[in-house]
Write a protein that holds these residues in place. Structure first.
Motif, PDB file in Angstrom:
ATOM      1  N   VAL B 164       1.073  -1.417   0.154  1.00 17.56           N
ATOM      2  CA  VAL B 164       0.137   0.314  -0.158  1.00 17.56           C
ATOM      3  C   VAL B 164       0.656   1.102   0.433  1.00 17.56           C
ATOM      4  O   VAL B 164       0.455   2.244  -0.725  1.00 17.56           O
ATOM      5  CB  VAL B 164      -1.170  -0.262   0.546  1.00 17.56           C
ATOM      6  N   TRP B 167       1.406   1.585  -3.358  1.00 11.77           N
ATOM      7  CA  TRP B 167       0.619   2.720  -4.049  1.00 11.77           C
ATOM      8  C   TRP B 167      -0.141   3.352  -3.880  1.00 11.77           C
ATOM      9  O   TRP B 167      -0.050   4.561  -4.860  1.00 11.77           O
ATOM     10  CB  TRP B 167      -0.546   1.307  -4.483  1.00 11.77           C
ATOM     11  N   ASP B 168       0.293   3.753  -2.870  1.00 10.72           N
ATOM     12  CA  ASP B 168      -0.775   5.355  -1.687  1.00 10.72           C
ATOM     13  C   ASP B 168       0.033   6.333  -1.253  1.00 10.72           C
ATOM     14  O   ASP B 168       0.454   5.803  -0.488  1.00 10.72           O
ATOM     15  CB  ASP B 168      -1.511   5.037  -1.740  1.00 10.72           C
ATOM     16  N   GLU B 169       1.027   7.533  -2.404  1.00  8.30           N
ATOM     17  CA  GLU B 169       2.241   8.353  -1.992  1.00  8.30           C
ATOM     18  C   GLU B 169       1.464   8.719  -0.263  1.00  8.30           C
ATOM     19  O   GLU B 169       2.757   9.401   0.582  1.00  8.30           O
ATOM     20  CB  GLU B 169       2.352   9.335  -2.740  1.00  8.30           C
ATOM     21  N   GLN B 197      -7.715  11.867  15.174  1.00  6.89           N
ATOM     22  CA  GLN B 197      -7.447  12.154  13.688  1.00  6.89           C
ATOM     23  C   GLN B 197      -6.338  12.634  12.683  1.00  6.89           C
ATOM     24  O   GLN B 197      -6.918  11.621  11.840  1.00  6.89           O
ATOM     25  CB  GLN B 197      -8.246  14.129  13.946  1.00  6.89           C
ATOM     26  N   SER B 200      -6.779   9.297  10.871  1.00  6.14           N
ATOM     27  CA  SER B 200      -8.143   8.672  10.321  1.00  6.14           C
ATOM     28  C   SER B 200      -8.124   9.865   8.383  1.00  6.14           C
ATOM     29  O   SER B 200      -9.347   9.876   7.241  1.00  6.14           O
ATOM     30  CB  SER B 200      -9.334   9.009  10.778  1.00  6.14           C
ATOM     31  N   GLN B 201      -7.147  10.714   8.513  1.00  8.80           N
ATOM     32  CA  GLN B 201      -6.422  11.284   7.379  1.00  8.80           C
ATOM     33  C   GLN B 201      -6.354  10.250   5.733  1.00  8.80           C
ATOM     34  O   GLN B 201      -6.544   9.252   6.331  1.00  8.80           O
ATOM     35  CB  GLN B 201      -5.862  11.575   6.910  1.00  8.80           C
ATOM     36  N   GLY B 202      -6.999  11.032   5.392  1.00 10.31           N
ATOM     37  CA  GLY B 202      -6.687  10.034   3.695  1.00 10.31           C
ATOM     38  C   GLY B 202      -5.422   9.282   3.989  1.00 10.31           C
ATOM     39  O   GLY B 202      -4.371  10.034   3.898  1.00 10.31           O
ATOM     40  N   GLY B 203      -5.340   8.565   3.221  1.00  5.95           N
ATOM     41  CA  GLY B 203      -4.313   7.148   3.683  1.00  5.95           C
ATOM     42  C   GLY B 203      -3.298   6.845   5.152  1.00  5.95           C
ATOM     43  O   GLY B 203      -2.087   6.834   5.385  1.00  5.95           O
ATOM     44  N   HIS B 206      -7.415   3.809   7.859  1.00  3.02           N
ATOM     45  CA  HIS B 206      -8.071   2.615   7.198  1.00  3.02           C
ATOM     46  C   HIS B 206      -7.626   2.391   6.084  1.00  3.02           C
ATOM     47  O   HIS B 206      -8.345   1.556   5.140  1.00  3.02           O
ATOM     48  CB  HIS B 206      -9.216   3.281   7.158  1.00  3.02           C
ATOM     49  N   SER B 207      -6.467   2.844   5.126  1.00  4.46           N
ATOM     50  CA  SER B 207      -6.407   1.858   4.056  1.00  4.46           C
ATOM     51  C   SER B 207      -5.066   0.779   4.421  1.00  4.46           C
ATOM     52  O   SER B 207      -4.862  -0.232   3.191  1.00  4.46           O
ATOM     53  CB  SER B 207      -4.644   3.252   3.774  1.00  4.46           C
ATOM     54  N   HIS B 209      -4.755  -2.921   4.531  1.00  9.20           N
ATOM     55  CA  HIS B 209      -5.702  -4.070   4.095  1.00  9.20           C
ATOM     56  C   HIS B 209      -5.053  -5.511   5.162  1.00  9.20           C
ATOM     57  O   HIS B 209      -5.777  -6.483   4.661  1.00  9.20           O
ATOM     58  CB  HIS B 209      -5.350  -4.580   2.951  1.00  9.20           C
TER      59      HIS B 209
END
Ligand code: HEM
Ligand code: SF4
Ligand code: SF4
Ligand code: FES
Lengths: 109, 244
Positions: B164, B167-169, B197, B200-203, B206-207, B209
């Motif tokens: 991940v 894949w996700d910078e 908080q 819980s940002q993008g990235g 929760h990203s 797997h």
């Protein structure tokens, strides 16, 4: 927070999908016994509130679950990010919900 | 004395030279007993390639500075024996994955440490130095959870092992999130809301797997996957209570 909400929605809808998918599979096995005809299906589903509720819930769960998963995949496998992706996700969810509910209505009403 | 040089067992070692647009270069290195991958790199630097750039400090698995890709997998090279990783006498040594390359085997670690900050990986104290120390029971479940994750040596092996991250910078990665998990379980930390908080940002958490590549590769046996799962549970509980 958006990510935490989406995460919650996807896991909650997945939990809902487990019994729904199982019931759906059992239903398919039962329905194809002794051949399958449109009249037979419609005879079972027309005017049946329980089937409308079952598949209405199924469609709603999928319309929540699949677009969130697709958004994750797109973010990981393409450079697509940000607001346009979120709107596309929303659009895909609305499309699934619309097509799904239309199909449910077509066989139950 | 008999000349043993031509009967000496040799390793074929490919080492990355240059930056992103560099190439592998091949060296012949004598095989030694109890030889580590770091020994091999050092031998090449001392005998063949004085300009070879690489990092190490402690040589005993404490400092976390010597991690490299060895035959495609991230490893702490000072504690990795050649006998465990060489394939038919061949070693391919490259800079750690998922990080910008600076020169040869040295990567730019800045993104890795910036993400520790992004995950709010620093302690926010509840007390000043003028107050007595907070009593923390070593038996409390929170302290036990924190203890399970605090031995991280910041080697970035897990960061290189995580798909991940590649894949996700924006993905904060296993080490930074593991650090956040230890702080989330630290009774002396003053800003749990800010921490939840941050993760819980993008990235954020929760990203992940939960596929456990970080656990498999962490040389000190930490379990970032479990800590990240804990952060997911904690953030969901906060979300339900309207605190996120
Ligand atoms: C028994 C029913 C189902 C369960 C328990 C389930 C569970 C899950 C879970 C836990 C994830 C997250 C995986 C991760 O983030 O690592 C996921 C992802 C996903 N699901 Fe489902 N799902 C179910 C049915 C469906 C259906 C019917 C669809 C499509 C119509 C679907 C589409 C997706 C997609 C596209 C993803 C994203 C893949 C990923 O994140 O790895 N799922 N599902
Ligand atoms: S479990 Fe999560 S953090 Fe660990 S390697 Fe997999 S995605 Fe990365
Ligand atoms: S969690 Fe393990 S692999 Fe990751 S940086 Fe810390 S010690 Fe290294
Ligand atoms: S040189 Fe310090 S951990 Fe390897």
């Amino acid at each position: 927070m958006l990510e935490a909400r989406l995460y919650l929605l996807q896991r909650a809808s997945a939990m809902l999908l487990v019994p729904l998918v199982l019931a759906h599979l059992v239903m398919i096995l039962y329905a194809i016994e002794g051949g399958l005809s449109a009249a037979e299906i419609l005879g079972r589903t027309r005017g049946n509130f329980l089937w409308a509720a079952f598949y209405g819930l199924f469609v709603t769960a999928v319309a929540l679950h699949a677009p969130i998963g697709l958004r994750n995949i797109l973010r990981e496998w393409t450079g697509w990010r940000g607001r346009s992706l979120d709107l596309a996700t929303l659009g895909f969810g609305a499309l699934l919900l619309g097509l799904g509910l239309r199909a449910v209505l077509a066989v139950t009403v | 004395m008999q000349d043993t040089a031509d009967r000496e067992e040799m390793l074929t070692v490919e080492i990355w030279r240059g930056r992103e647009d560099g190439a592998l270069q091949t060296y012949r290195v004598p095989r030694r007993e109890s030889q580590t991958v770091l020994d091999v790199v050092t031998w090449v630097q001392r005998n063949e390639e004085p300009a070879l750039a690489y990092r190490f400090a402690c040589r005993v698995g404490m400092c976390g500075s010597c991690a490299m890709q060895v035959n495609g997998k991230p490893r702490w090279t000072c504690r990795t024996h050649v006998s465990r990783v060489a394939e038919n006498g061949l070693l391919r040594i490259e800079p750690l994955a998922n990080l910008p390359r600076i020169k040869d085997l040295a990567t730019d670690m800045a993104p890795f440490f910036e993400k520790w900050q992004g995950a709010r990986g620093r302690h926010e104290p509840t007390r000043t130095r003028h107050e007595p120390m907070a009593p923390v029971s070593s038996e409390s479940p929170a302290r036990k959870a924190a203890n399970a994750g605090i031995e991280c040596i910041n080697c970035a092996v897990c960061y290189a092992a995580c798909d991940v991250v590649g894949w996700d910078e924006n993905y904060l990665g296993p080490a930074a999130l593991n650090r956040a998990w230890t702080l989330a379980n630290d009774e002396r930390d003053a800003d749990k809301a800010g921490l939840l908080q941050a993760v819980s940002q993008g990235g954020g958490c929760h990203s992940c797997h939960s596929h456990g590549s970080c656990v498999e590769h962490c040389p000190v046996g930490l379990n970032p996957t479990a800590g990240i799962a804990g952060l997911k549970r904690m953030t969901l509980a906060a979300l339900m209570k309207g605190e996120l």
